[in-house]
Scaffold this motif. Structure first.
Motif, mmCIF file in Angstrom:
data_model
loop_
_atom_site.group_PDB
_atom_site.id
_atom_site.type_symbol
_atom_site.label_atom_id
_atom_site.label_comp_id
_atom_site.label_asym_id
_atom_site.label_seq_id
_atom_site.Cartn_x
_atom_site.Cartn_y
_atom_site.Cartn_z
ATOM 1 N N ALA A 26 -24.518 -13.277 -2.547
ATOM 2 C CA ALA A 26 -24.270 -13.559 -3.161
ATOM 3 C C ALA A 26 -24.171 -12.941 -4.284
ATOM 4 N N GLY A 27 -23.395 -12.895 -4.945
ATOM 5 C CA GLY A 27 -22.867 -12.317 -6.062
ATOM 6 C C GLY A 27 -21.963 -10.699 -5.933
ATOM 7 N N VAL A 28 -21.649 -11.151 -5.045
ATOM 8 C CA VAL A 28 -20.815 -10.093 -4.997
ATOM 9 C C VAL A 28 -20.111 -10.247 -4.312
ATOM 10 N N GLN A 29 -19.307 -9.393 -5.347
ATOM 11 C CA GLN A 29 -17.659 -10.144 -5.407
ATOM 12 C C GLN A 29 -16.872 -9.354 -4.704
ATOM 13 N N SER A 30 -16.455 -8.124 -4.164
ATOM 14 C CA SER A 30 -15.868 -7.742 -3.124
ATOM 15 C C SER A 30 -17.414 -6.027 -3.079
ATOM 16 N N ALA A 31 -16.352 -5.193 -1.848
ATOM 17 C CA ALA A 31 -17.553 -4.047 -1.814
ATOM 18 C C ALA A 31 -16.596 -3.493 -0.992
ATOM 19 N N THR A 32 -16.868 -1.966 -1.448
ATOM 20 C CA THR A 32 -16.338 -0.944 0.402
ATOM 21 C C THR A 32 -17.396 -0.119 0.002
ATOM 22 N N VAL A 33 -17.131 0.269 1.514
ATOM 23 C CA VAL A 33 -17.518 1.695 1.843
ATOM 24 C C VAL A 33 -16.466 2.391 2.296
ATOM 25 N N ASN A 34 -17.977 4.204 1.694
ATOM 26 C CA ASN A 34 -16.183 4.635 2.590
ATOM 27 C C ASN A 34 -17.007 6.047 3.185
ATOM 28 N N PHE A 35 -16.921 6.172 4.183
ATOM 29 C CA PHE A 35 -18.287 6.471 4.942
ATOM 30 C C PHE A 35 -17.500 8.836 4.399
ATOM 31 N N MET A 36 -16.547 8.204 4.643
ATOM 32 C CA MET A 36 -15.972 10.222 3.906
ATOM 33 C C MET A 36 -17.114 10.424 2.365
ATOM 34 N N THR A 37 -17.231 9.363 2.007
ATOM 35 C CA THR A 37 -17.528 10.144 1.247
ATOM 36 C C THR A 37 -18.879 9.951 0.291
ATOM 37 N N GLN A 38 -19.456 9.161 1.537
ATOM 38 C CA GLN A 38 -20.955 8.287 1.642
ATOM 39 C C GLN A 38 -21.065 7.693 0.197
ATOM 40 N N ASP A 46 -19.923 -12.651 -11.952
ATOM 41 C CA ASP A 46 -20.073 -12.632 -13.661
ATOM 42 C C ASP A 46 -21.791 -13.651 -13.199
ATOM 43 N N GLY A 47 -22.641 -12.946 -14.404
ATOM 44 C CA GLY A 47 -24.071 -13.851 -14.644
ATOM 45 C C GLY A 47 -24.800 -13.544 -13.640
ATOM 46 N N HIS A 48 -24.384 -12.222 -12.343
ATOM 47 C CA HIS A 48 -24.817 -11.639 -11.715
ATOM 48 C C HIS A 48 -26.422 -10.227 -12.378
ATOM 49 N N GLU A 49 -27.582 -10.119 -12.280
ATOM 50 C CA GLU A 49 -27.599 -9.217 -12.446
ATOM 51 C C GLU A 49 -27.393 -8.374 -11.297
ATOM 52 N N PRO A 50 -27.191 -6.357 -11.498
ATOM 53 C CA PRO A 50 -26.488 -6.147 -10.151
ATOM 54 C C PRO A 50 -28.118 -4.702 -9.886
ATOM 55 N N LYS A 51 -29.289 -5.343 -10.542
ATOM 56 C CA LYS A 51 -30.277 -4.185 -9.692
ATOM 57 C C LYS A 51 -31.135 -5.369 -8.853
ATOM 58 N N GLU A 52 -30.735 -6.962 -9.165
ATOM 59 C CA GLU A 52 -30.975 -7.870 -8.207
ATOM 60 C C GLU A 52 -29.621 -7.866 -7.789
ATOM 61 N N VAL A 53 -28.874 -8.202 -6.703
ATOM 62 C CA VAL A 53 -27.578 -8.495 -5.927
ATOM 63 C C VAL A 53 -27.903 -7.078 -5.013
ATOM 64 N N MET A 54 -28.602 -5.994 -6.166
ATOM 65 C CA MET A 54 -28.356 -4.548 -4.888
ATOM 66 C C MET A 54 -29.597 -4.870 -4.065
ATOM 67 N N HIS A 56 -31.030 -7.332 -2.306
ATOM 68 C CA HIS A 56 -30.239 -8.699 -1.913
ATOM 69 C C HIS A 56 -29.315 -7.593 -0.911
ATOM 70 N N VAL A 57 -28.402 -6.352 -1.286
ATOM 71 C CA VAL A 57 -27.273 -5.953 -0.205
ATOM 72 C C VAL A 57 -28.099 -4.859 0.633
ATOM 73 N N LEU A 58 -29.207 -4.267 -0.068
ATOM 74 C CA LEU A 58 -29.762 -3.136 0.639
ATOM 75 C C LEU A 58 -30.512 -4.168 1.867
ATOM 76 N N ASP A 59 -30.723 -4.842 1.389
ATOM 77 C CA ASP A 59 -31.632 -6.264 2.934
ATOM 78 C C ASP A 59 -30.615 -6.682 3.754
ATOM 79 N N ALA A 60 -29.206 -6.495 3.330
ATOM 80 C CA ALA A 60 -28.795 -7.137 4.136
ATOM 81 C C ALA A 60 -27.915 -5.711 5.280
ATOM 82 N N CYS A 61 -27.736 -4.872 4.127
ATOM 83 C CA CYS A 61 -27.373 -3.967 4.919
ATOM 84 C C CYS A 61 -28.409 -3.163 6.073
#
Length: 72
Positions: A26-38, A46-54, A56-61
């Motif tokens: 929730a709060g992520v519009q798009s995400a791209t992970v590049n293995f080569m560049t790490q 809009d309206g989401h605090e990046p630190k808070e969303v991240m 949750h992203v870390l937990d999901a990952c």
């Protein structure tokens, strides 16, 4: 808002799984992970605090790849 994060991931398949997990957070519009560049590029809804969303992203990952790291 778009931000780039340094990540630590062991393989390209894990990077793809992390990307999918981040996109479903929730709060992520798009995400791209590049293995080569790490790097992970995350665009936030809009309206989401990046630190808070991240948190949750870390937990999901970590569900996908327990030893992954995202340097916030």
């Amino acid at each position: 808002m778009k931000q780039t994060y340094k990540i630590e991931v062991d393989c390209a398949n894990c990077a793809n799984l992390m990307e999918d997990a981040a996109r479903k957070t929730a709060g992520v519009q798009s995400a791209t992970v590049n293995f080569m560049t790490q790097k992970m590029i995350v665009e936030f809804n809009d309206g989401h605090e990046p630190k808070e969303v991240m948190k949750h992203v870390l937990d999901a990952c970590k569900k996908v790849e327990p030893d992954c790291e995202i340097f916030l």
